[in-house]
Motif scaffolding. Sequence first.
Motif, PDB file in Angstrom:
ATOM      1  N   SER A  68       5.698   9.054  -2.003  1.00 37.98           N
ATOM      2  CA  SER A  68       4.470   8.600  -2.641  1.00 37.98           C
ATOM      3  C   SER A  68       3.578   9.749  -3.088  1.00 37.98           C
ATOM      4  O   SER A  68       3.274  10.651  -2.326  1.00 37.98           O
ATOM      5  CB  SER A  68       3.685   7.707  -1.674  1.00 37.98           C
ATOM      6  OG  SER A  68       2.500   7.263  -2.310  1.00 37.98           O
ATOM      7  N   PRO A  69       3.098   9.679  -4.355  1.00 37.50           N
ATOM      8  CA  PRO A  69       2.135  10.658  -4.836  1.00 37.50           C
ATOM      9  C   PRO A  69       0.683  10.236  -4.552  1.00 37.50           C
ATOM     10  O   PRO A  69      -0.250  10.913  -4.962  1.00 37.50           O
ATOM     11  CB  PRO A  69       2.395  10.677  -6.349  1.00 37.50           C
ATOM     12  CG  PRO A  69       2.793   9.270  -6.650  1.00 37.50           C
ATOM     13  CD  PRO A  69       3.571   8.798  -5.428  1.00 37.50           C
ATOM     14  N   SER A  95      -4.099   3.703   7.001  1.00 39.27           N
ATOM     15  CA  SER A  95      -3.392   3.082   8.127  1.00 39.27           C
ATOM     16  C   SER A  95      -2.529   1.911   7.665  1.00 39.27           C
ATOM     17  O   SER A  95      -1.623   1.488   8.381  1.00 39.27           O
ATOM     18  CB  SER A  95      -4.388   2.596   9.183  1.00 39.27           C
ATOM     19  OG  SER A  95      -5.223   1.585   8.633  1.00 39.27           O
ATOM     20  N   THR A  96      -2.778   1.410   6.460  1.00 39.72           N
ATOM     21  CA  THR A  96      -1.997   0.295   5.916  1.00 39.72           C
ATOM     22  C   THR A  96      -0.837   0.766   5.028  1.00 39.72           C
ATOM     23  O   THR A  96      -0.179  -0.054   4.384  1.00 39.72           O
ATOM     24  CB  THR A  96      -2.927  -0.643   5.117  1.00 39.72           C
ATOM     25  OG1 THR A  96      -3.711   0.154   4.201  1.00 39.72           O
ATOM     26  CG2 THR A  96      -3.848  -1.417   6.042  1.00 39.72           C
ATOM     27  N   PHE A  97      -0.558   2.058   5.020  1.00 37.99           N
ATOM     28  CA  PHE A  97       0.549   2.605   4.222  1.00 37.99           C
ATOM     29  C   PHE A  97       1.849   1.878   4.586  1.00 37.99           C
ATOM     30  O   PHE A  97       2.190   1.726   5.760  1.00 37.99           O
ATOM     31  CB  PHE A  97       0.708   4.103   4.497  1.00 37.99           C
ATOM     32  CG  PHE A  97       1.916   4.717   3.847  1.00 37.99           C
ATOM     33  CD1 PHE A  97       1.979   4.883   2.470  1.00 37.99           C
ATOM     34  CD2 PHE A  97       3.001   5.121   4.599  1.00 37.99           C
ATOM     35  CE1 PHE A  97       3.095   5.452   1.859  1.00 37.99           C
ATOM     36  CE2 PHE A  97       4.120   5.697   4.011  1.00 37.99           C
ATOM     37  CZ  PHE A  97       4.157   5.853   2.631  1.00 37.99           C
ATOM     38  N   GLY A 137      -2.778   2.995  -6.316  1.00 39.50           N
ATOM     39  CA  GLY A 137      -2.051   3.352  -5.106  1.00 39.50           C
ATOM     40  C   GLY A 137      -1.361   2.175  -4.436  1.00 39.50           C
ATOM     41  O   GLY A 137      -0.932   2.276  -3.290  1.00 39.50           O
ATOM     42  N   PHE A 138      -1.243   1.067  -5.148  1.00 36.56           N
ATOM     43  CA  PHE A 138      -0.525  -0.100  -4.645  1.00 36.56           C
ATOM     44  C   PHE A 138       0.603  -0.464  -5.599  1.00 36.56           C
ATOM     45  O   PHE A 138       0.446  -0.384  -6.817  1.00 36.56           O
ATOM     46  CB  PHE A 138      -1.451  -1.317  -4.543  1.00 36.56           C
ATOM     47  CG  PHE A 138      -2.277  -1.377  -3.295  1.00 36.56           C
ATOM     48  CD1 PHE A 138      -1.941  -2.237  -2.266  1.00 36.56           C
ATOM     49  CD2 PHE A 138      -3.395  -0.573  -3.158  1.00 36.56           C
ATOM     50  CE1 PHE A 138      -2.710  -2.301  -1.118  1.00 36.56           C
ATOM     51  CE2 PHE A 138      -4.180  -0.630  -2.016  1.00 36.56           C
ATOM     52  CZ  PHE A 138      -3.824  -1.498  -0.983  1.00 36.56           C
ATOM     53  N   ASP A 184       0.841  -1.195   0.000  1.00 38.69           N
ATOM     54  CA  ASP A 184       0.000   0.000   0.000  1.00 38.69           C
ATOM     55  C   ASP A 184       0.880   1.250   0.000  1.00 38.69           C
ATOM     56  O   ASP A 184       1.694   1.456   0.905  1.00 38.69           O
ATOM     57  CB  ASP A 184      -0.917  -0.011   1.227  1.00 38.69           C
ATOM     58  CG  ASP A 184      -2.078   0.965   1.114  1.00 38.69           C
ATOM     59  OD1 ASP A 184      -1.998   1.899   0.289  1.00 38.69           O
ATOM     60  OD2 ASP A 184      -3.059   0.786   1.859  1.00 38.69           O
ATOM     61  N   LEU A 185       0.716   2.080  -1.021  1.00 39.40           N
ATOM     62  CA  LEU A 185       1.488   3.318  -1.172  1.00 39.40           C
ATOM     63  C   LEU A 185       0.659   4.562  -0.853  1.00 39.40           C
ATOM     64  O   LEU A 185       1.127   5.681  -1.043  1.00 39.40           O
ATOM     65  CB  LEU A 185       2.019   3.428  -2.617  1.00 39.40           C
ATOM     66  CG  LEU A 185       2.845   2.248  -3.127  1.00 39.40           C
ATOM     67  CD1 LEU A 185       3.232   2.474  -4.588  1.00 39.40           C
ATOM     68  CD2 LEU A 185       4.075   2.031  -2.263  1.00 39.40           C
TER      69      LEU A 185
END
Length: 183
Positions: A181-182, A93-95, A116-117, A87-88
Amino acid sequence: MNIEATGFDDLYLITPKVFEDQRGYFFESFHHQKFREATGVDCEFVQDNQSRSARGVIRGLHFQVPPMAQAKFVRVLQGEVLDVVVDLRKDKSTFGKSYSVLLSAENKKQLFIPRGFAHGLAVLSDHAEFFYKCDNYYSPENERGIIFNDTSLNIDWKIAASESIISEKDTKHPAFKDFDSPF
């Protein structure tokens, strides 16, 4: 189809309902309306990709940045892979956390990966054919990666380092800590 939450927002594990008899089997691999109703995700796929790889191949961790970010719907047509995502998305919360699942021609499980992954896979069978749908087109100038063996991500690829086969390109991706991360 059975759609399971994974503990990551909008990342879903899908197990299709398979109809088998003496002739073989049939299953609906994707149904847009059913998927949207079950998940709230409205994703229109525009490109299909397929790859074949030998045992020990590790591909990843790949993604595209906006405006060409991609959601993917992945499955295995032949063989077995360990499918891995990271996760990006900075606001989740899972970043920086990873999720892994065994996908195979036998279990027919599929994974929906939202934008985003980062995504990767390791081939655990002699060969594997991997198929995925994307909701945006491939864009080389927007393609990025995170190094597959990043120590902070601590991903167990289920392949010994001495047996792994990795492209030169995939050995040159930055570490997760060096990635801004963008998403």
